[in-house]
Motif scaffolding. Structure first.
Motif, PDB file in Angstrom:
ATOM      1  N   UNK A 313      32.059  10.777   9.875  1.00  0.00           N
ATOM      2  CA  UNK A 313      30.736  10.951  10.487  1.00  0.00           C
ATOM      3  C   UNK A 313      30.499   9.958  11.616  1.00  0.00           C
ATOM      4  N   UNK A 314      31.287   8.885  11.648  1.00  0.00           N
ATOM      5  CA  UNK A 314      31.149   7.890  12.717  1.00  0.00           C
ATOM      6  C   UNK A 314      32.072   8.201  13.894  1.00  0.00           C
ATOM      7  N   UNK A 315      33.356   8.470  13.588  1.00  0.00           N
ATOM      8  CA  UNK A 315      34.338   8.776  14.628  1.00  0.00           C
ATOM      9  C   UNK A 315      35.220   9.920  14.133  1.00  0.00           C
ATOM     10  N   UNK A 316      35.347  10.989  14.914  1.00  0.00           N
ATOM     11  CA  UNK A 316      36.165  12.123  14.464  1.00  0.00           C
ATOM     12  C   UNK A 316      37.658  11.784  14.496  1.00  0.00           C
ATOM     13  N   UNK A 317      38.411  12.447  13.655  1.00  0.00           N
ATOM     14  CA  UNK A 317      39.854  12.257  13.614  1.00  0.00           C
ATOM     15  C   UNK A 317      40.484  13.498  12.992  1.00  0.00           C
ATOM     16  N   UNK A 318      41.799  13.584  13.134  1.00  0.00           N
ATOM     17  CA  UNK A 318      42.559  14.677  12.541  1.00  0.00           C
ATOM     18  C   UNK A 318      43.391  14.116  11.399  1.00  0.00           C
ATOM     19  N   UNK A 319      43.355  14.802  10.245  1.00  0.00           N
ATOM     20  CA  UNK A 319      44.110  14.348   9.088  1.00  0.00           C
ATOM     21  C   UNK A 319      45.540  14.850   9.181  1.00  0.00           C
ATOM     22  N   UNK A 320      46.502  13.918   9.150  1.00  0.00           N
ATOM     23  CA  UNK A 320      47.924  14.259   9.210  1.00  0.00           C
ATOM     24  C   UNK A 320      48.479  14.272   7.788  1.00  0.00           C
ATOM     25  N   UNK A 321      48.798  15.458   7.287  1.00  0.00           N
ATOM     26  CA  UNK A 321      49.329  15.556   5.931  1.00  0.00           C
ATOM     27  C   UNK A 321      48.217  15.686   4.907  1.00  0.00           C
ATOM     28  N   UNK A 322      48.623  15.697   3.643  1.00  0.00           N
ATOM     29  CA  UNK A 322      47.657  15.843   2.569  1.00  0.00           C
ATOM     30  C   UNK A 322      47.154  14.510   2.059  1.00  0.00           C
ATOM     31  N   UNK A 323      46.327  14.586   1.012  1.00  0.00           N
ATOM     32  CA  UNK A 323      45.746  13.391   0.401  1.00  0.00           C
ATOM     33  C   UNK A 323      46.273  13.246  -1.028  1.00  0.00           C
ATOM     34  N   UNK A 324      46.493  12.016  -1.483  1.00  0.00           N
ATOM     35  CA  UNK A 324      46.974  11.819  -2.857  1.00  0.00           C
ATOM     36  C   UNK A 324      45.931  12.248  -3.879  1.00  0.00           C
ATOM     37  N   UNK A 325      46.397  12.598  -5.057  1.00  0.00           N
ATOM     38  CA  UNK A 325      45.482  12.929  -6.152  1.00  0.00           C
ATOM     39  C   UNK A 325      44.900  11.667  -6.777  1.00  0.00           C
ATOM     40  N   UNK A 326      45.704  10.608  -6.868  1.00  0.00           N
ATOM     41  CA  UNK A 326      45.222   9.364  -7.465  1.00  0.00           C
ATOM     42  C   UNK A 326      44.224   8.691  -6.527  1.00  0.00           C
ATOM     43  N   UNK A 327      43.166   8.087  -7.054  1.00  0.00           N
ATOM     44  CA  UNK A 327      42.154   7.464  -6.190  1.00  0.00           C
ATOM     45  C   UNK A 327      42.619   6.111  -5.650  1.00  0.00           C
ATOM     46  N   UNK A 328      41.881   5.629  -4.695  1.00  0.00           N
ATOM     47  CA  UNK A 328      42.083   4.288  -4.154  1.00  0.00           C
ATOM     48  C   UNK A 328      41.203   3.317  -4.924  1.00  0.00           C
ATOM     49  N   UNK A 329      41.750   2.192  -5.320  1.00  0.00           N
ATOM     50  CA  UNK A 329      40.975   1.151  -5.990  1.00  0.00           C
ATOM     51  C   UNK A 329      40.704   0.035  -4.978  1.00  0.00           C
ATOM     52  N   UNK A 330      39.477   0.017  -4.476  1.00  0.00           N
ATOM     53  CA  UNK A 330      39.123  -0.946  -3.435  1.00  0.00           C
ATOM     54  C   UNK A 330      37.614  -1.009  -3.305  1.00  0.00           C
ATOM     55  N   UNK A 331      37.170  -1.925  -2.459  1.00  0.00           N
ATOM     56  CA  UNK A 331      35.755  -2.006  -2.103  1.00  0.00           C
ATOM     57  C   UNK A 331      35.500  -0.958  -1.015  1.00  0.00           C
ATOM     58  N   UNK A 332      34.772   0.088  -1.388  1.00  0.00           N
ATOM     59  CA  UNK A 332      34.621   1.215  -0.463  1.00  0.00           C
ATOM     60  C   UNK A 332      33.966   0.786   0.849  1.00  0.00           C
ATOM     61  N   UNK A 333      32.906  -0.007   0.774  1.00  0.00           N
ATOM     62  CA  UNK A 333      32.198  -0.402   1.986  1.00  0.00           C
ATOM     63  C   UNK A 333      33.094  -1.193   2.929  1.00  0.00           C
TER      64      UNK A 333
END
Length: 438
Positions: A313-333
């Motif tokens: 929503x801030x800057x558009x981009x194109x996704x290259x490839x798929x996304x993993x099923x496992x989540x990311x463990x991090x500070x989202x903000x």
């Protein structure tokens, strides 16, 4: 025609033979009373002398040609020490003199070449930059002292498999080599973090494709740059404070005078101006404080689609490839802040907006998020300093975006790396551990 020339000597020999033949023929004609008998006797009598004269004339020439043939063979084999004795004053003597001069020039050239090679090898061997030359089969054919000390505890590397040497080294080196472009990486050596700049080039050597790998330590250079950067920070902050405090002090004095005179209308304008300058100064200080007082990350499970939709929503981009099923463990903000800064830089790099892309890759123990563009890329100097605080090549830049991204990545137990892309553009890679290490 000179009498001492080869042509003159042959002409003189032929003239003597002709005179001798005429004299013998005349004598035989008188003795046998017939011209034919005289000619026959002269021919038989002169065969042996003619053969002897031909052998006498050709012997030194043949010997000289044989010597020249042997000398040329020695030249072909790289032996330029041969020279021929020259006592002739004809064309063959000139040839011998030219041959000897050629040998002298070749000897001097080889000596100069040897000295230049020795100088070059001394420089390469003693340079602090680690240098390795890898042949097409993957074997190391040359490694200087710095490379041997860095990768093999000072032992010889020639003949070793390059991939085996890399596999035995730090993983960060292998990852940097896989990127295939100039990049920075950091490894721990003797308990201290060392930053290296990797350069890879391919070229033809003796008709075969070779790869040249250079590893340059940047830790001391970065430390010097950090000192210079902090000095710059102090100057910037001092300048900004003076630019705000000087007018505030002046306005405060003016406000006191207006209050004493009871001019309330103009006094309100003074207060508004003081408030505006104070708000500007507050925003300036808070921007630097956010970098200096980055909070510890609050680790949580973050869905990839949710994360990328938020930054899109801030800057558009194109996704290259798929996304993993496992989540990311991090500070989202904090991760969002890093990716927004990287996307902002990608859109400002000068390339096409639709060429900006993000790829999420499974990189063993890490997730690797790559932000790619097709802009102008970075020079080696900018690559070496781009992650330093307050370093910026933009006229209005603060130099905090990439430095803050590096701080957030390291706070998560990860790292960030920059590398130029083949075909143009930049790749910013954010590595975050799958298991939280913050």
């Amino acid at each position: 025609m000179r009498l001492t020339s080869l042509e003159g000597k042959l002409a003189l020999l032929l003239a003597l033979v002709a005179l001798a033949a005429a004299a013998v023929a005349a004598w035989a004609a008188r003795a046998f009373d017939t011209a034919g008998a005289g000619i026959l006797v002269a021919a038989v009598a002169l065969v042996a002398p003619l053969l002897a004269a031909a052998h006498f004339a050709a012997r030194p020439v043949i010997a000289l040609l044989r010597a020249l043939a042997g000398s040329v063979t020695a030249f072909r084999d790289g032996d330029f020490s041969f020279s021929l004795h020259n006592s002739r004053r004809d064309e063959l003597g000139d040839l011998v003199a030219a041959h000897n001069e050629l040998g002298r020039v070749l000897r001097e050239e080889r000596q100069h070449l040897f000295q230049r090679e020795l100088l070059l090898d001394t420089i390469v061997q003693n340079t602090p930059t680690a240098l390795l030359l890898v042949e097409p089969g993957g074997h190391i054919v040359y490694a200087n002292v710095a490379a041997r000390q860095l990768l093999n505890a000072g032992r010889a590397l020639a003949g070793e498999r390059f991939d085996a040497v890399v596999a035995a080294g730090p993983p960060a080196l292998a990852q940097a080599l896989q990127r295939g472009a100039d990049s920075l990486f950091t490894v721990a050596i003797d308990g201290e973090d060392e930053t290296f700049h990797l350069t890879q080039r391919e070229f033809n050597l003796q008709g075969r494709r070779h790869r040249l790998v250079l590893l340059r330590r940047l830790t001391r250079e970065l430390a010097r740059q950090e000192v210079a950067t902090w000095k710059k920070v102090i100057r910037v902050i001092s300048h900004e404070l003076n630019n705000s405090l000087a007018p505030i002090r002046s306005l405060a004095h003016s406000g006191r005078e207006l209050a004493r005179k009871g001019d309330g209308e103009r006094l309100a304008t003074v207060f508004d101006t003081i408030e505006e300058r104070t708000r500007h100064l507050e925003g300036f200080i808070q921007g630097y404080a956010r970098f200096a007082k980055l909070p510890q990350p609050r680790i949580e499970a973050v869905g990839w689609r949710q994360l990328l939709d938020g930054i899109g929503r801030h800057y558009p981009f194109r996704l290259a490839g798929g996304l993993p099923d496992a989540p990311l463990h991090a500070d989202r903000a904090q991760v969002e802040q890093v990716l927004i800064n990287l996307l902002k830089n990608a859109h400002e790099a000068g390339g096409a907006a639709d060429a900006v892309e993000i790829a999420v890759l499974d990189h063993g123990a890490d997730w690797r998020i790559e932000v790619r563009d097709r802009g102008a890329g970075m020079s080696e100097t900018v690559l070496a300093h781009a992650l330093l605080p307050f370093y910026s090549t933009k006229r209005s830049g603060t130099g905090l975006g990439l430095a803050l991204a590096r701080e957030i990545a390291e706070a998560h137990g990860g790292r960030i790396a920059l590398a130029n892309r083949e075909g143009g553009g930049l790749q910013a890679a954010l590595n975050l551990p799958k298991a939280a290490r913050a």
